[in-house]
Scaffold this active site. Sequence first.
Site, PDB file in Angstrom:
ATOM      1  CB  THR A 134     -58.187  53.476  44.058  1.00 22.27           C
ATOM      2  OG1 THR A 134     -57.235  53.518  42.994  1.00 22.27           O
ATOM      3  CG2 THR A 134     -58.364  54.904  44.583  1.00 22.27           C
ATOM      4  CG  ASP A 135     -53.282  51.572  42.584  1.00 20.78           C
ATOM      5  OD1 ASP A 135     -54.197  52.267  42.087  1.00 20.78           O
ATOM      6  OD2 ASP A 135     -52.562  50.817  41.902  1.00 20.78           O
ATOM      7  CD  GLU A 136     -56.081  56.112  39.703  1.00 20.75           C
ATOM      8  OE1 GLU A 136     -56.334  57.321  39.659  1.00 20.75           O
ATOM      9  OE2 GLU A 136     -56.297  55.332  38.756  1.00 20.75           O
ATOM     10  CE1 TYR A 159     -62.127  56.854  41.555  1.00 27.73           C
ATOM     11  CE2 TYR A 159     -59.784  56.579  41.095  1.00 27.73           C
ATOM     12  CZ  TYR A 159     -60.992  56.065  41.537  1.00 27.73           C
ATOM     13  OH  TYR A 159     -61.064  54.758  41.973  1.00 27.73           O
ATOM     14  CE  LYS A 163     -62.433  55.096  45.889  1.00 26.87           C
ATOM     15  NZ  LYS A 163     -63.750  54.400  46.107  1.00 26.87           N
TER      16      LYS A 163
HETATM   17  P1  NAD Z   1     -68.040  51.484  38.238  1.00 32.80           P
HETATM   18  O1  NAD Z   1     -67.973  52.890  37.771  1.00 32.80           O
HETATM   19  O2  NAD Z   1     -68.036  50.394  37.235  1.00 32.80           O
HETATM   20  O3  NAD Z   1     -69.326  51.276  39.156  1.00 32.80           O
HETATM   21  C1  NAD Z   1     -69.722  52.229  40.114  1.00 32.80           C
HETATM   22  C2  NAD Z   1     -71.125  51.880  40.573  1.00 32.80           C
HETATM   23  O4  NAD Z   1     -71.496  52.828  41.591  1.00 32.80           O
HETATM   24  C3  NAD Z   1     -72.182  51.974  39.476  1.00 32.80           C
HETATM   25  O5  NAD Z   1     -73.051  50.873  39.552  1.00 32.80           O
HETATM   26  C4  NAD Z   1     -72.915  53.266  39.797  1.00 32.80           C
HETATM   27  O6  NAD Z   1     -74.269  53.260  39.361  1.00 32.80           O
HETATM   28  C5  NAD Z   1     -72.800  53.301  41.304  1.00 32.80           C
HETATM   29  N1  NAD Z   1     -72.936  54.673  41.842  1.00 32.80           N
HETATM   30  C6  NAD Z   1     -72.292  55.788  41.425  1.00 32.80           C
HETATM   31  N2  NAD Z   1     -72.686  56.844  42.141  1.00 32.80           N
HETATM   32  C7  NAD Z   1     -73.570  56.385  43.075  1.00 32.80           C
HETATM   33  C8  NAD Z   1     -74.297  56.988  44.128  1.00 32.80           C
HETATM   34  N3  NAD Z   1     -74.215  58.306  44.379  1.00 32.80           N
HETATM   35  N4  NAD Z   1     -75.106  56.215  44.885  1.00 32.80           N
HETATM   36  C9  NAD Z   1     -75.213  54.884  44.645  1.00 32.80           C
HETATM   37  N5  NAD Z   1     -74.562  54.267  43.639  1.00 32.80           N
HETATM   38  C10 NAD Z   1     -73.734  54.994  42.880  1.00 32.80           C
HETATM   39  O7  NAD Z   1     -66.818  51.325  39.252  1.00 32.80           O
HETATM   40  P2  NAD Z   1     -65.877  50.075  39.519  1.00 32.80           P
HETATM   41  O8  NAD Z   1     -64.758  50.096  38.557  1.00 32.80           O
HETATM   42  O9  NAD Z   1     -66.695  48.841  39.674  1.00 32.80           O
HETATM   43  O10 NAD Z   1     -65.271  50.491  40.935  1.00 32.80           O
HETATM   44  C11 NAD Z   1     -65.952  50.136  42.141  1.00 32.80           C
HETATM   45  C12 NAD Z   1     -65.160  50.678  43.314  1.00 32.80           C
HETATM   46  O11 NAD Z   1     -63.849  50.157  43.303  1.00 32.80           O
HETATM   47  C13 NAD Z   1     -64.995  52.207  43.282  1.00 32.80           C
HETATM   48  O12 NAD Z   1     -65.122  52.687  44.598  1.00 32.80           O
HETATM   49  C14 NAD Z   1     -63.577  52.430  42.775  1.00 32.80           C
HETATM   50  O13 NAD Z   1     -63.028  53.610  43.288  1.00 32.80           O
HETATM   51  C15 NAD Z   1     -62.885  51.192  43.346  1.00 32.80           C
HETATM   52  N6  NAD Z   1     -61.716  50.705  42.583  1.00 32.80           N
HETATM   53  C16 NAD Z   1     -61.810  50.471  41.247  1.00 32.80           C
HETATM   54  C17 NAD Z   1     -60.710  49.924  40.568  1.00 32.80           C
HETATM   55  C18 NAD Z   1     -60.782  49.634  39.088  1.00 32.80           C
HETATM   56  O14 NAD Z   1     -59.760  49.275  38.497  1.00 32.80           O
HETATM   57  N7  NAD Z   1     -61.923  49.736  38.430  1.00 32.80           N
HETATM   58  C19 NAD Z   1     -59.531  49.640  41.269  1.00 32.80           C
HETATM   59  C20 NAD Z   1     -59.477  49.918  42.646  1.00 32.80           C
HETATM   60  C21 NAD Z   1     -60.576  50.428  43.306  1.00 32.80           C
HETATM   61  O1  DAU Z   2     -55.418  52.055  39.866  1.00 33.71           O
HETATM   62  C1  DAU Z   2     -56.765  51.824  40.166  1.00 33.71           C
HETATM   63  C2  DAU Z   2     -57.644  52.683  39.296  1.00 33.71           C
HETATM   64  O2  DAU Z   2     -57.604  52.105  37.981  1.00 33.71           O
HETATM   65  C3  DAU Z   2     -59.082  52.769  39.785  1.00 33.71           C
HETATM   66  O3  DAU Z   2     -59.097  53.393  41.034  1.00 33.71           O
HETATM   67  C4  DAU Z   2     -59.949  53.537  38.790  1.00 33.71           C
HETATM   68  O4  DAU Z   2     -61.304  53.525  39.206  1.00 33.71           O
HETATM   69  C5  DAU Z   2     -59.846  52.865  37.429  1.00 33.71           C
HETATM   70  O5  DAU Z   2     -60.583  53.591  36.463  1.00 33.71           O
HETATM   71  C6  DAU Z   2     -58.385  52.760  37.003  1.00 33.71           C
HETATM   72  O6  DAU Z   2     -57.836  54.078  36.740  1.00 33.71           O
HETATM   73  P1  DAU Z   2     -56.876  54.356  35.481  1.00 33.71           P
HETATM   74  O7  DAU Z   2     -56.868  55.793  35.201  1.00 33.71           O
HETATM   75  O8  DAU Z   2     -55.566  53.681  35.676  1.00 33.71           O
HETATM   76  O9  DAU Z   2     -57.698  53.514  34.361  1.00 33.71           O
HETATM   77  P2  DAU Z   2     -58.016  53.841  32.827  1.00 33.71           P
HETATM   78  O10 DAU Z   2     -58.592  52.586  32.246  1.00 33.71           O
HETATM   79  O11 DAU Z   2     -58.765  55.100  32.660  1.00 33.71           O
HETATM   80  O12 DAU Z   2     -56.556  54.057  32.224  1.00 33.71           O
HETATM   81  C7  DAU Z   2     -55.544  53.059  32.331  1.00 33.71           C
HETATM   82  C8  DAU Z   2     -54.290  53.634  31.697  1.00 33.71           C
HETATM   83  O13 DAU Z   2     -54.485  53.729  30.281  1.00 33.71           O
HETATM   84  C9  DAU Z   2     -53.934  55.036  32.152  1.00 33.71           C
HETATM   85  O14 DAU Z   2     -52.515  55.166  32.214  1.00 33.71           O
HETATM   86  C10 DAU Z   2     -54.502  55.939  31.056  1.00 33.71           C
HETATM   87  C11 DAU Z   2     -54.361  55.080  29.810  1.00 33.71           C
HETATM   88  N1  DAU Z   2     -55.391  55.255  28.765  1.00 33.71           N
HETATM   89  C12 DAU Z   2     -56.693  55.217  29.134  1.00 33.71           C
HETATM   90  C13 DAU Z   2     -57.691  55.365  28.185  1.00 33.71           C
HETATM   91  C14 DAU Z   2     -59.147  55.354  28.579  1.00 33.71           C
HETATM   92  C15 DAU Z   2     -55.004  55.415  27.451  1.00 33.71           C
HETATM   93  O15 DAU Z   2     -53.803  55.414  27.127  1.00 33.71           O
HETATM   94  N2  DAU Z   2     -55.981  55.534  26.505  1.00 33.71           N
HETATM   95  C16 DAU Z   2     -57.313  55.539  26.818  1.00 33.71           C
HETATM   96  O16 DAU Z   2     -58.167  55.685  25.902  1.00 33.71           O
END
Ligand code: NAD
Ligand code: DAU
Length: 365
Positions: A134-136, A159, A163
């Site tokens: 992630t970019d975080e 988180y 990562k």
């Molecule tokens: P998600 O939470 O939707 O899915 C995570 C999946 O991992 C689920 O299916 C869960 O059951 C599985 N899981 C969790 N713990 C586990 C374990 N111990 N063993 C096996 N499986 C397990 O997450 P997502 O949003 O699809 O993100 C997927 C990946 O991409 C993550 O590594 C996250 O850090 C990364 N990522 C997410 C975003 C985003 O915006 N969502 C952006 C950049 C990177």
């Molecule tokens: O940048 C990549 C990341 O993006 C991934 O690595 C994470 O897995 C993914 O969850 C996401 O993280 P964020 O914290 O950016 O996503 P989230 O949807 O939780 O929040 C997006 C933005 O919105 C953040 O600035 C917090 C804000 N927010 C979030 C929620 C849930 C609100 O203002 N209200 C809300 O109820």
Amino acid sequence: METIIVTGAAGFIGSSFVPIALGATSMRMVVVDKLTYAGSPLNFDEFAKYPRFEFVRADIADGRAMRELMAARRPLWVVNFAAESHVDRSIDGPGEFLRTNVSGTFELLEALRAATRLTDTETSGRTRFLQVSTDEVYGSLGATGAFSETTPYAPNSPYAASKAAADHFVRAWHETFGLATLTTNCSNNYGPRQFPEKLIPLMILNALEAKPLPIYGDGGNVRDWLFVEDHCEAILRVLQNGTPGRQYNVGGNCERTNLQVVDTLCAALDELAPAAHNAKLRARGLTSYAGLKTFVADRPGHDRRYAIDATRIRTELGWTPRHDFDSGLRRTVAWYLSNLDWCRAVAEGGYERTRLGLAPATEAA
Ligand code: NAD
Ligand code: DAU
């Protein structure tokens, strides 16, 4: 037939990667997922009977299970999506993030390293491990600039810290053991099947029920949004053609404040699910979903701005996003409107869209 192991593909991004990778290769796919609250078999239902697809329910932090799996399958590629992914939950309970995101990645690396020693030289030379990161990990930006692959890591949430730690293990397994690892650092994804704890689906579902749309702080935090399929195509491109040992930043060049995102969502909802037909909204005397916006207490440690410089993946691998934000978001809203049964089913474990991640302040020493 070569094998690709995809962890975490019962979740949001991994479930979009499954059809893209099955379509682009002739490999056998083994999905490994623990099925936490965030993972659902509904997310790969349509592939379950596909001859090249297999599902194994397992925990990536279970070292023995991972070693047995890798030894039996001898994968050519491993893509690690499995993670605890929600920042707010990492504030309430960081331990699970350490276990899955750090120990889980470690166990996968060790299991693959052991399995490559058992494999014939030709295959072992081509084995690749891709860490979906992630970019975080880079922390928070000021008003200008963007994260590049040389930006120092400075994670701010539990988180992000988990990562970042995992990424360092991945790097070390390349430098020390010669494992062909690749890491992608992507910005915020949006699209179908995202668990409704995240900003976009939470807002859509709350709006339909005429519940408040909780905007953290002043709503001015900026995220760089990317449609989930674009992210998955980038991952495939890096797997196929990336240089081992390298990181690739992936982003949509699409910065929006949270307030802008919520306003765009409300406008799409006003069009696709008009307020005039929403009895709950009318009962609150509202004619637009935007009337539900509510400013709430900020997230502790809330990163102000993320933006990705995706020059490396564009110039080295020719990847650019194909979806623009307005049409991608509209498609996402339409998907949620047509899949309210999915929304109910994934929340059955007891998730009610209540506020998460408000850690009690630490008492002064
Ligand atoms: P998600 O939470 O939707 O899915 C995570 C999946 O991992 C689920 O299916 C869960 O059951 C599985 N899981 C969790 N713990 C586990 C374990 N111990 N063993 C096996 N499986 C397990 O997450 P997502 O949003 O699809 O993100 C997927 C990946 O991409 C993550 O590594 C996250 O850090 C990364 N990522 C997410 C975003 C985003 O915006 N969502 C952006 C950049 C990177
Ligand atoms: O940048 C990549 C990341 O993006 C991934 O690595 C994470 O897995 C993914 O969850 C996401 O993280 P964020 O914290 O950016 O996503 P989230 O949807 O939780 O929040 C997006 C933005 O919105 C953040 O600035 C917090 C804000 N927010 C979030 C929620 C849930 C609100 O203002 N209200 C809300 O109820």
